[in-house]
Design a protein around this motif. Structure first.
Motif, PDB file in Angstrom:
ATOM      1  N   TYR A  31      19.105  13.469 -13.030  1.00 42.76           N
ATOM      2  CA  TYR A  31      19.229  13.393 -11.577  1.00 42.76           C
ATOM      3  C   TYR A  31      17.877  13.046 -10.950  1.00 42.76           C
ATOM      4  CZ  TYR A  31      19.675  16.081  -7.167  1.00 42.76           C
ATOM      5  OH  TYR A  31      19.669  16.509  -5.880  1.00 42.76           O
ATOM      6  N   ARG A  32      16.839  13.663 -11.503  1.00 37.29           N
ATOM      7  CA  ARG A  32      15.497  13.492 -10.946  1.00 37.29           C
ATOM      8  C   ARG A  32      14.977  12.061 -11.126  1.00 37.29           C
ATOM      9  NH1 ARG A  32      13.381  18.624 -11.883  1.00 37.29           N
ATOM     10  NH2 ARG A  32      12.866  18.125 -14.023  1.00 37.29           N
ATOM     11  N   ALA A  33      15.452  11.361 -12.162  1.00 37.49           N
ATOM     12  CA  ALA A  33      14.983   9.993 -12.401  1.00 37.49           C
ATOM     13  C   ALA A  33      15.231   9.106 -11.181  1.00 37.49           C
ATOM     14  CB  ALA A  33      15.679   9.405 -13.617  1.00 37.49           C
ATOM     15  N   TYR A  34      16.294   9.421 -10.436  1.00 41.49           N
ATOM     16  CA  TYR A  34      16.619   8.623  -9.251  1.00 41.49           C
ATOM     17  C   TYR A  34      15.746   8.995  -8.057  1.00 41.49           C
ATOM     18  CZ  TYR A  34      20.888   7.377 -11.754  1.00 41.49           C
ATOM     19  OH  TYR A  34      21.776   6.917 -12.674  1.00 41.49           O
ATOM     20  N   ASP A  35      15.008  10.107  -8.181  1.00 42.48           N
ATOM     21  CA  ASP A  35      14.195  10.606  -7.065  1.00 42.48           C
ATOM     22  C   ASP A  35      15.035  10.642  -5.797  1.00 42.48           C
ATOM     23  OD1 ASP A  35      12.075  11.491  -5.586  1.00 42.48           O
ATOM     24  OD2 ASP A  35      11.119   9.536  -5.402  1.00 42.48           O
ATOM     25  N   ILE A  52       0.848  -1.202   0.000  1.00 43.05           N
ATOM     26  CA  ILE A  52       0.000   0.000   0.000  1.00 43.05           C
ATOM     27  C   ILE A  52       0.879   1.247   0.000  1.00 43.05           C
ATOM     28  CG2 ILE A  52      -1.710   1.311   1.337  1.00 43.05           C
ATOM     29  CD1 ILE A  52      -2.687  -1.486   2.419  1.00 43.05           C
ATOM     30  N   PHE A  53       1.896   1.227   0.851  1.00 46.54           N
ATOM     31  CA  PHE A  53       2.836   2.359   0.909  1.00 46.54           C
ATOM     32  C   PHE A  53       3.495   2.590  -0.454  1.00 46.54           C
ATOM     33  CE2 PHE A  53       7.542   2.748   1.243  1.00 46.54           C
ATOM     34  CZ  PHE A  53       7.596   4.137   1.302  1.00 46.54           C
ATOM     35  N   TYR A  54       3.929   1.519  -1.090  1.00 45.96           N
ATOM     36  CA  TYR A  54       4.626   1.642  -2.373  1.00 45.96           C
ATOM     37  C   TYR A  54       3.744   2.284  -3.440  1.00 45.96           C
ATOM     38  CZ  TYR A  54       9.291  -0.197  -3.178  1.00 45.96           C
ATOM     39  OH  TYR A  54      10.651  -0.333  -3.271  1.00 45.96           O
ATOM     40  N   ALA A  55       2.516   1.782  -3.526  1.00 42.20           N
ATOM     41  CA  ALA A  55       1.615   2.307  -4.555  1.00 42.20           C
ATOM     42  C   ALA A  55       1.393   3.807  -4.328  1.00 42.20           C
ATOM     43  CB  ALA A  55       0.290   1.550  -4.517  1.00 42.20           C
ATOM     44  N   THR A  56       1.292   4.187  -3.067  1.00 42.51           N
ATOM     45  CA  THR A  56       1.042   5.588  -2.731  1.00 42.51           C
ATOM     46  C   THR A  56       2.267   6.441  -3.052  1.00 42.51           C
ATOM     47  OG1 THR A  56      -0.287   4.713  -0.917  1.00 42.51           O
ATOM     48  CG2 THR A  56       0.164   7.071  -0.877  1.00 42.51           C
ATOM     49  N   ASP A  57       3.431   5.971  -2.656  1.00 42.30           N
ATOM     50  CA  ASP A  57       4.667   6.726  -2.850  1.00 42.30           C
ATOM     51  C   ASP A  57       5.003   6.885  -4.333  1.00 42.30           C
ATOM     52  OD1 ASP A  57       7.213   7.590  -1.085  1.00 42.30           O
ATOM     53  OD2 ASP A  57       7.882   6.792  -3.008  1.00 42.30           O
ATOM     54  N   HIS A  58       4.901   5.836  -5.088  1.00 42.24           N
ATOM     55  CA  HIS A  58       5.210   5.921  -6.521  1.00 42.24           C
ATOM     56  C   HIS A  58       4.230   6.847  -7.248  1.00 42.24           C
ATOM     57  CE1 HIS A  58       8.584   3.392  -6.476  1.00 42.24           C
ATOM     58  NE2 HIS A  58       8.147   2.311  -7.092  1.00 42.24           N
ATOM     59  N   THR A  59       3.002   6.888  -6.769  1.00 43.89           N
ATOM     60  CA  THR A  59       2.022   7.799  -7.367  1.00 43.89           C
ATOM     61  C   THR A  59       2.499   9.239  -7.239  1.00 43.89           C
ATOM     62  OG1 THR A  59       0.175   6.342  -6.861  1.00 43.89           O
ATOM     63  CG2 THR A  59      -0.348   8.676  -7.133  1.00 43.89           C
ATOM     64  N   THR A  60       2.939   9.585  -6.045  1.00 44.49           N
ATOM     65  CA  THR A  60       3.361  10.966  -5.814  1.00 44.49           C
ATOM     66  C   THR A  60       4.552  11.311  -6.688  1.00 44.49           C
ATOM     67  OG1 THR A  60       2.574  10.783  -3.557  1.00 44.49           O
ATOM     68  CG2 THR A  60       4.028  12.632  -4.046  1.00 44.49           C
ATOM     69  N   HIS A  61       5.520  10.424  -6.744  1.00 47.33           N
ATOM     70  CA  HIS A  61       6.692  10.752  -7.549  1.00 47.33           C
ATOM     71  C   HIS A  61       6.331  10.913  -9.013  1.00 47.33           C
ATOM     72  CE1 HIS A  61      10.251  10.404 -10.007  1.00 47.33           C
ATOM     73  NE2 HIS A  61      10.841  11.021  -9.012  1.00 47.33           N
ATOM     74  N   PHE A  62       5.572   9.990  -9.526  1.00 49.50           N
ATOM     75  CA  PHE A  62       5.299  10.048 -10.967  1.00 49.50           C
ATOM     76  C   PHE A  62       4.512  11.307 -11.334  1.00 49.50           C
ATOM     77  CE2 PHE A  62       2.756   9.249 -14.758  1.00 49.50           C
ATOM     78  CZ  PHE A  62       3.787   9.051 -15.659  1.00 49.50           C
ATOM     79  N   TYR A  63       3.495  11.612 -10.577  1.00 53.79           N
ATOM     80  CA  TYR A  63       2.641  12.739 -10.956  1.00 53.79           C
ATOM     81  C   TYR A  63       3.210  14.092 -10.541  1.00 53.79           C
ATOM     82  CZ  TYR A  63      -0.884   9.613 -12.709  1.00 53.79           C
ATOM     83  OH  TYR A  63      -1.536   8.676 -13.466  1.00 53.79           O
ATOM     84  N   ALA A  64       3.908  14.133  -9.416  1.00 60.57           N
ATOM     85  CA  ALA A  64       4.386  15.436  -8.942  1.00 60.57           C
ATOM     86  C   ALA A  64       5.766  15.780  -9.465  1.00 60.57           C
ATOM     87  CB  ALA A  64       4.388  15.467  -7.412  1.00 60.57           C
ATOM     88  N   LEU A  65       6.575  14.774  -9.757  1.00 62.78           N
ATOM     89  CA  LEU A  65       7.972  15.060 -10.081  1.00 62.78           C
ATOM     90  C   LEU A  65       8.418  14.587 -11.455  1.00 62.78           C
ATOM     91  CD1 LEU A  65      10.113  14.351  -6.937  1.00 62.78           C
ATOM     92  CD2 LEU A  65       9.947  16.449  -8.224  1.00 62.78           C
ATOM     93  N   GLY A  66       8.460  13.282 -11.619  1.00 66.77           N
ATOM     94  CA  GLY A  66       9.021  12.725 -12.850  1.00 66.77           C
ATOM     95  C   GLY A  66       8.112  12.933 -14.042  1.00 66.77           C
ATOM     96  N   GLY A  67       6.836  12.698 -13.825  1.00 67.46           N
ATOM     97  CA  GLY A  67       5.877  12.748 -14.921  1.00 67.46           C
ATOM     98  C   GLY A  67       5.810  14.080 -15.645  1.00 67.46           C
ATOM     99  N   PRO A  68       5.772  15.201 -14.908  1.00 69.34           N
ATOM    100  CA  PRO A  68       5.611  16.481 -15.598  1.00 69.34           C
ATOM    101  C   PRO A  68       6.671  16.741 -16.674  1.00 69.34           C
ATOM    102  CG  PRO A  68       5.141  16.770 -13.283  1.00 69.34           C
ATOM    103  CD  PRO A  68       5.618  15.350 -13.451  1.00 69.34           C
ATOM    104  N   ASP A  69       7.896  16.263 -16.471  1.00 66.82           N
ATOM    105  CA  ASP A  69       8.928  16.464 -17.495  1.00 66.82           C
ATOM    106  C   ASP A  69       8.501  15.855 -18.815  1.00 66.82           C
ATOM    107  OD1 ASP A  69      10.838  17.847 -16.054  1.00 66.82           O
ATOM    108  OD2 ASP A  69      11.698  16.011 -15.221  1.00 66.82           O
ATOM    109  N   PHE A  70       7.921  14.680 -18.730  1.00 65.70           N
ATOM    110  CA  PHE A  70       7.529  13.985 -19.944  1.00 65.70           C
ATOM    111  C   PHE A  70       6.206  14.495 -20.488  1.00 65.70           C
ATOM    112  CE2 PHE A  70      10.419  10.759 -18.277  1.00 65.70           C
ATOM    113  CZ  PHE A  70      11.189  10.570 -19.394  1.00 65.70           C
ATOM    114  N   VAL A  71       5.253  14.615 -19.581  1.00 65.06           N
ATOM    115  CA  VAL A  71       3.918  14.979 -20.044  1.00 65.06           C
ATOM    116  C   VAL A  71       3.943  16.386 -20.638  1.00 65.06           C
ATOM    117  CG1 VAL A  71       1.524  15.296 -19.331  1.00 65.06           C
ATOM    118  CG2 VAL A  71       2.858  13.421 -18.389  1.00 65.06           C
ATOM    119  N   MET A  72       4.692  17.285 -19.997  1.00 64.01           N
ATOM    120  CA  MET A  72       4.738  18.664 -20.486  1.00 64.01           C
ATOM    121  C   MET A  72       5.923  18.888 -21.427  1.00 64.01           C
ATOM    122  SD  MET A  72       2.142  19.486 -18.902  1.00 64.01           S
ATOM    123  CE  MET A  72       2.046  21.167 -19.520  1.00 64.01           C
TER     124      MET A  72
END
Lengths: 488, 158
Positions: A449-453, A98-118
């Motif tokens: 650098y950000r890919a490593y979170d 449960i923790f993992y699913a929650t944590d990975h969600t935050t990273h992808f949408y708040a940090l890593g994802g925006p670089d790609f999506v935008m």
């Protein structure tokens, strides 16, 4: 020699930065990522009862306290020579999924994802989660927040407190769950699977559907052929909570497979004069400097490394996506740093699927969730896969269980050498003589650098959300000849 | 009017814990009121926003690093915040989190009803349960500032 300085951390605190040294030809000579280290952790712990550690170590990291709590609890199992009953193991792994699913969600949408999506060239004001929502649709905001809300609700329900659980004990956990709670966990887990599928589709449509981004992922500047580390189960499938540590070479061959308690036989730490943070490397290969390849002991422990170090995923949807990633990126192992984001959402899907599987395990509502330790404590190692890499806790005590020595190898530290490699090579690929250094260019370097979170020093919790950047161009004499900065 | 007073910080990281100490002191000073919740938390960003859901007014107390003298107490608004936890590299900053929450339809207090009380920290890099002397002596002032904020509520003075 010219010097370009990227300070991605904060001008408020002034620690942690990327220094890129240019040669006289205007190319990149070298790059160093410098991070702060918090002081006095071991001294703080010594003399305390070891049972306090799950509640101390989960406060050294503001990002993944649950991972520290779990690694610490497992170290206590070993220290007190006690094997938790099956129900406790199922509960712990369920909690951890449960923790993992929650944590990975935050990273992808708040940090890593925006670089790609935008896109890396998008203005910083748009290159964030709000930009993602604007581009993809309002339903993303609700879906992300629901996923986080559900995760935190269940973590609190099982762990006793939000964020910092008071749950893990040597030999088990402090409380079990009722059938009613189990049903809620299962129901929200099914929602999490849907969210995982939605995230994979979003990535497929927006990133894989855009040849520019696929080229970016495959760009040689983001490729590092290092060893990969991850925990695997008895089938060599990725496991976050328990198993053997497996290390696979850049050629895909298994280098080592060992129990976490033997980590000191496999991993040693290199020290550099310009940073307090150590550089773990594979002992049998040796430290060969900041170089990749089979002859260099540098390894990575990231979501992508875990996938590379394993033979597959233990759940069907995640396995299908695992196979697709390797098909698209040319087979195993994938050495493209930016594919870490893809690996992260495959892990998110796996975590959600495994969450549901474990919630359906008949043992999960069992009443025997703790065995009382009876043996004299001595020394114990506990290890889990933290979202940011293999996390190892090692404690030594006297016969009363009072701590006499503590050693931790945290997720980001494993990746310290690889992060430096990635930043240097991304900079080398992008900064050449006569090329104007733009913000998009800097962000593209920062993406490596950000890919490593990275968790800076695994406790430096105080970083601003939109990383401020300051680039200082210096003449070979050290004079400032140009400056580029962006605020946050 | 439902009000949340939230102390943020890490209890083990020296001056970073000052927000927690201030709300603990408030807990002692303030008689229980049904409309005021006093609580502690650890995270900024999305989590801080999520914590604010359902409240009409929020007062956050936190350590800050703004280059001032340790122990300096400042009243801040969400968009002018150099505090420790309202932003994180593993998360988003508070204004972004608030906008996201509002987009998703969360019931959040308006920006003008979110106040941050920042206490300038001296040392947030050493593991210790003790505050530095300058920051320790700033606690009463921060407590007074929070109480004044509460008193400024029309509902409170009516």
């Amino acid at each position: 020699m010219q010097r370009v300085s990227i300070d991605p951390i904060t001008r408020l605190e002034g620690h942690g930065k990327i220094d890129i040294f240019l040669n006289d030809d205007g190319g990149v000579a070298n790059a160093y990522v410098q991070v702060p280290e918090l002081r006095g952790f071991e001294r703080f712990c010594l003399g305390r009862p070891a049972e306090d550690m799950p509640n101390i170590t989960d406060r050294i990291c503001g990002v993944c306290p649950e991972a520290h709590h779990m690694a610490s609890t497992k170290a206590l199992d070993a220290l007190f020579h006690v094997d938790p009953p099956p129900t406790a193991k199922v509960l712990r792994e369920l909690f951890y999924s449960i923790f993992y699913a929650t944590d990975h969600t935050t990273h992808f949408y708040a940090l890593g994802g925006p670089d790609f999506v935008m896109g890396p060239d998008a203005p910083p004001l748009e290159r964030n989660i709000l930009g993602v929502v604007k581009k993809v649709g309002m339903e993303v905001a609700g879906a992300v927040l629901k996923m986080r809300r559900d995760g935190h609700h269940l973590i609190k329900m099982m762990g006793g407190r939000p964020v910092h659980p008071n749950w893990g004990l040597p030999g088990g956990v402090s409380r079990g769950i009722t059938e009613e709670q189990r049903e809620e966990i299962e129901r929200l887990g099914l929602d999490a699977i849907e969210f995982g599928k939605f995230t994979i589709k979003l990535f497929s449509d927006l990133v894989l559907g855009n040849p520019v981004y696929v080229d970016l992922i495959k760009n040689e500047a983001y490729v590092h052929r290092t060893y990969n580390m991850g925990t695997v189960d008895e089938n060599n499938h990725v496991n976050f909570y328990d198993g053997m540590i497996r290390v696979v070479g850049p050629d895909g061959k298994e280098h080592a497979k060992y129990h976490a308690r033997d980590y000191m036989q496999y991993v040693a730490e290199h020290v550099e004069p310009w940073t307090y943070l150590k550089f773990p490397f594979l002992k049998k290969i040796g430290w060969k400097g900041f170089e990749d390849g089979v002859d260099s002991g540098i390894y990575k422990a990231t979501p992508l490394s875990r996938l590379n170090a394993a033979d597959g995923m233990a759940t069907p949807l995640a396995q299908a996506e695992y196979e697709r990633m390797y098909d698209v990126l040319g087979g195993k192992p994938v050495n493209h740093t930016l594919a870490t984001h893809w690996a992260r959402i495959i892990e998110l899907l796996y975590a959600a699927e495994h969450w549901v599987e474990l919630s359906r395990n008949p043992l999960v509502t069992g009443e025997e969730f703790r065995v009382l330790p009876t043996e004299t404590p001595t020394e114990g190692v506990g290890s889990v896969e933290a979202p940011r890499g293999t996390l190892t806790h090692h404690y030594w005590t006297d016969e009363r269980g009072i701590l006499t020595k503590v050693n931790l190898i945290v997720g980001t530290t494993n990746n310290n050498a690889a992060i430096n490699l990635s930043v240097r090579d991304a900079a080398k690929g992008l900064i050449t003589k006569g090329k104007t250094i733009t913000e998009g260019l800097l962000n593209t370097i920062e993406m490596a650098y950000r890919a490593y979170d990275p968790c800076m020093a695994c406790a430096t919790h105080t970083l601003p959300g939109q990383m401020p950047l300051e680039v200082v161009l210096r003449s070979p004499q050290g004079e400032v000849v140009g400056k580029l900065s962006r605020g946050f | 009017m439902k009000c949340l007073i939230l102390g943020l910080g890490n209890p083990l990281l020296r001056d970073d814990s000052v927000g927690l100490r201030v709300v603990q002191e408030l807990q002692r000073k303030l008689a229980p009121r049904p409309e005021v919740e006093i609580s502690e938390d650890y995270w900024g960003g999305l989590r801080l926003m999520e914590r604010m859901v359902g409240f009409d007014r929020v007062i956050v107390v936190d350590a800050m690093r703004s280059g001032g003298a340790p122990g300096t107490v400042r009243r801040l608004t969400p968009d002018s915040v150099p505090t420790q936890r309202s932003a994180s590299a593993h998360d988003v900053n508070l204004p972004t989190a608030l906008r996201l929450g509002r987009m998703a339809g969360a019931k959040l207090p308006p920006d003008e009803r979110i106040v941050l009380v920042g206490v300038e920290a001296g040392d947030v890099e050493t593991f210790s349960e003790e505050l530095t002397a300058e920051v320790q002596t700033a606690i009463p002032q921060a407590v007074r500032l929070v109480l004044a904020e509460l008193g400024a509520e029309p509902e409170e003075t009516a």
